[in-house]
Every structure is written in structure tokens, then in C-alpha cells.
Design an enzyme around this catalytic site. Structure first.
Site, mmCIF file in Angstrom:
data_model
loop_
_atom_site.group_PDB
_atom_site.id
_atom_site.type_symbol
_atom_site.label_atom_id
_atom_site.label_comp_id
_atom_site.label_asym_id
_atom_site.label_seq_id
_atom_site.Cartn_x
_atom_site.Cartn_y
_atom_site.Cartn_z
ATOM 1 N N ASN A 70 46.972 -50.743 9.171
ATOM 2 C CA ASN A 70 46.132 -51.878 8.779
ATOM 3 C C ASN A 70 46.896 -52.844 7.885
ATOM 4 O OD1 ASN A 70 43.824 -53.485 8.646
ATOM 5 N ND2 ASN A 70 43.041 -52.429 6.833
ATOM 6 N N ASN A 71 48.106 -53.135 8.274
ATOM 7 C CA ASN A 71 48.953 -54.016 7.478
ATOM 8 C C ASN A 71 50.063 -54.551 8.365
ATOM 9 O OD1 ASN A 71 49.909 -55.388 5.267
ATOM 10 N ND2 ASN A 71 50.636 -53.584 4.162
ATOM 11 N N HIS A 105 52.408 -56.598 13.376
ATOM 12 C CA HIS A 105 51.209 -56.119 12.677
ATOM 13 C C HIS A 105 50.835 -54.772 13.291
ATOM 14 C CE1 HIS A 105 47.531 -56.572 10.244
ATOM 15 N NE2 HIS A 105 47.007 -55.818 11.201
ATOM 16 N N CYS A 106 50.725 -53.767 12.439
ATOM 17 C CA CYS A 106 50.466 -52.408 12.916
ATOM 18 C C CYS A 106 49.038 -51.992 12.583
ATOM 19 C CB CYS A 106 51.450 -51.430 12.283
ATOM 20 S SG CYS A 106 51.213 -49.721 12.825
ATOM 21 N N PRO A 107 48.190 -51.779 13.585
ATOM 22 C CA PRO A 107 46.806 -51.356 13.300
ATOM 23 C C PRO A 107 46.728 -49.970 12.686
ATOM 24 C CG PRO A 107 47.260 -51.256 15.660
ATOM 25 C CD PRO A 107 48.435 -51.936 15.030
#
Length: 340
Positions: free
Chosen positions: A172-173, A167-169
Site C-alpha cells: 500500500n505504498n 506502486h505496490c498494492p
């Protein structure tokens, strides 16, 4: 035992205004990293196009070359970034979810052995080959389904995500099967974007430090060009290392999660269990249409739920060559079989 699990029943919508406000705040907070990145990109556009190309560069030919090259890279870079952010990473199809009757039996199970037997019996009809450490079917206690191969539960997205990488901040996905190609292109074009800015602004950056009048570097223009060069170099270093790492993962057909924790098959853990050879691994992500390889258009092979499994015997006997890849692809690469 499954006694700690809650039954799958619908609950009334929580109308607590405080709780709803907290949820809305959490949703907004998750967009802060994206807003930060977009702000940096917007400022870099202003600094490069206006402060550098329009106000500083004297040669009309250089202006045309710089602006044309910049906008070409900028468009495909932003295209990749937006696709990474807004692509729905999907979920697990209904056939993997436990029917209510089986769920009730799991709740009533009085031993771990009974629980495993019930899950394994259900998983026999599913195309899964990955297991837990003890050889049982992988089951999500939050989503109430058997996990397809390479699927993991994301605590931020609150669902199981097919072929989840991480999950990559910053987007945001989740980065997963449906947007992994876009994410890699975003890193690659982001790196090219930063390198292009660094190289074309270098001479004006040097001119500033030499305190010359070359390029008419005056006032805030000095600050913008100086800061633009430093930011571009800094991001180029960061993106270069991350892009190189994901290129390595592609050649090995691994996700970030699998690089730290090998997927477990019935024969045991194997980090290279899904590796089909470098070219085939590349095609699994970028597809078989060469004209679309480097465009942020979805071309990945498969459905994100079932994956070919490497045949150890074939690759060890024939070697990792184009002939061996073709031979393995046609004869001995095995599709996931129902869990037994």
C-alpha cells in the site's frame, strides 16, 4: 496549450458526506492486500512455531535450532516489510513548482511552442537532464511542477514520487527512492523465510504423505504442516523471481518503469544512462557502509532528485572494471545539468 489546466487556487473542503464515505472506503480497500499478507504471515507463525516446532518436533535440540533460526529471520523480514509500508516516499521540493505568475502565462499560451519555451526557460535553473520525447522539460499537469529526473506521478498516491519504481498494492505504498532498499530486503528476507520453512518442514511433510507416525502428525496438525509447506514453496517461487529481477535492476541502476521505458536525455533514450558500474550501482541503493547493507536502515546515496549520469566515453574506453569505475567516478561522471 494549457487551457485545460485548472488554476492553482485553494478550494473549500468537500463536505459531501457521500463523497467522503467513498473516499474512506477507498482508503480501507487499499489496505486489503496488506491485511491479507499479514494474515498469511500470522498464520505461518502459528503453524511453524506451535504446530510444527512445539507439537511435532521431538528433539529438543532441533526445536531450539528451528525456533532460533526462524525468529531471527522473522524479525528482520517483518522489520523490512513494515519499513517498506510506512516509509514516507516524499515528494518534489518547492523549487520545482511553477510560480503563480508563470502558471498564469502557461494558461494564456496559445501554442505548444510557447508552452515549451516557458517551461524550458524555467527548467534552466533546475538540475534536470531528462526530457520528454520531443526534448522538452518534463512537466506534471496535476502537480504543476517540472519533474526531477526519474520522478513520476503516481495516480494512486496522487503525487509525483522521486525515483519511482512502481506502486505496490502489497505494501500500500509506492516503491521509490526512500524505501527501495527496504523493499528489496523485504523480498530477499521473504525468500529466505520461505526457504527456511520449506527445508525444515520437508521431512514432516514427507512423513505425512507416507502415513507414518513419525512426528505424531495427527488431526489438524497434518493440515497445518501440509499447507505450510505448500504455501512456503509457492511464495518462495514467486519471491525468488521478483527478487532476482530487482537484483538485476540494481546492477543496471534502473527502475521498473525505466526498464520498460528508457529515460530520455538530450542525446536521446538510454536505459543505461544512470548506470555507473555494478558496484557503484549497488552502492547507490545500499550505501557505502557495509555494516548496514543488509539491515532495513536507510543508507541510499543521494537525495532522490539528482543522479550522476554515466559517461559513455569513459566506460566504453576503459571497460567496466574497478579501475574504470574509480576513474569514471573521480573524473568524468557528470551530474545533471540545468535543462537547456
Amino acid at each position: 496549450m494549457m487551457t485545460s489546466m485548472e488554476p492553482r487556487v485553494s478550494h473549500p473542503r468537500n463536505t459531501n458526506p457521500i463523497r467522503q464515505s467513498c473516499q474512506h472506503c477507498f482508503l480501507l480497500v487499499k489496505w486489503i492486500p496488506v491485511v491479507f499478507i499479514m494474515s498469511i504471515i500470522a498464520w505461518s507463525y502459528y503453524a511453524y512455531v506451535y504446530e510444527l516446532c512445539i507439537l511435532t518436533v521431538n528433539s529438543v535440540l532441533d526445536q531450539i535450532i528451528y525456533l532460533a533460526g526462524y525468529h531471527l529471520i522473522f524479525v528482520i523480514f517483518m522489520w523490512s516489510y513494515i519499513k517498506t509500508i510506512f516509509t514516507d516516499v516524499g515528494g518534489v521540493p518547492p523549487e520545482f513548482k511553477l510560480p503563480q505568475s508563470l502558471y498564469d502565462r502557461l494558461n494564456e499560451a496559445d501554442s505548444e511552442g510557447t508552452t515549451r519555451q516557458l517551461l524550458d526557460s524555467f527548467a534552466r535553473n533546475l538540475p534536470v537532464s531528462n526530457t520528454t520525447m520531443n526534448g522538452a522539460a518534463r512537466y506534471c499537469e496535476k502537480c504543476y511542477h517540472v519533474k526531477p529526473d526519474r520522478t513520476h506521478h503516481c495516480s494512486v498516491c496522487r503525487k509525483c514520487v522521486p525515483k519511482m519504481d512502481h506502486h505496490c498494492p502489497w505494501v500500500n505504498n509506492c516503491v521509490a527512492f526512500k524505501n527501495y532498499k527496504f523493499f528489496v530486503l523485504f523480498l530477499g528476507y521473504g525468500l529466505i523465510y520461505c526457504i527456511f520453512i520449506s527445508l525444515t518442514s520437508l521431512q514432516y511433510f514427507v512423513a505425512f504423505w507416507k502415513f507414518t507416525s513419525q512426528g505424531h502428525l495427527e488431526g489438524m496438525g497434518k493440515f497445518h504442516i501440509l499447507f505450510l509447506f505448500f504455501v512456503a514453496v509457492m511464495f518462495a517461487i514467486s519471491l525468488g523471481s521478483l527478487f532476482s529481477y530487482h537484483c538485476y535492476l540494481i546492477t543496471k541502476n534502473r527502475s521498473t518503469l525505466e526498464s520498460f521505458r528508457a529515460p530520455i536525455f538530450h542525446s536521446g533514450p538510454d536505459k543505461d544512462g544512470f548506470s555507473l558500474g555494478r558496484y557503484n550501482n549497488f552502492q547507490e541503493v545500499f550505501g557505502d557502509n557495509k555494516a548496514l547493507w543488509f539491515l532495513p536502515i536507510f543508507t541510499s546515496l543521494g537525495d532522490g532528485l539528482k543522479f550522476p549520469i554515466r559517461s559513455m566515453t569513459c566506460y566504453e574506453a576503459m571497460g567496466n572494471t574497478q579501475q574504470s569505475r574509480t576513474g569514471c567516478e573521480n573524473t568524468v561522471i557528470e551530474m545533471p545539468q540545468p535543462c537547456v
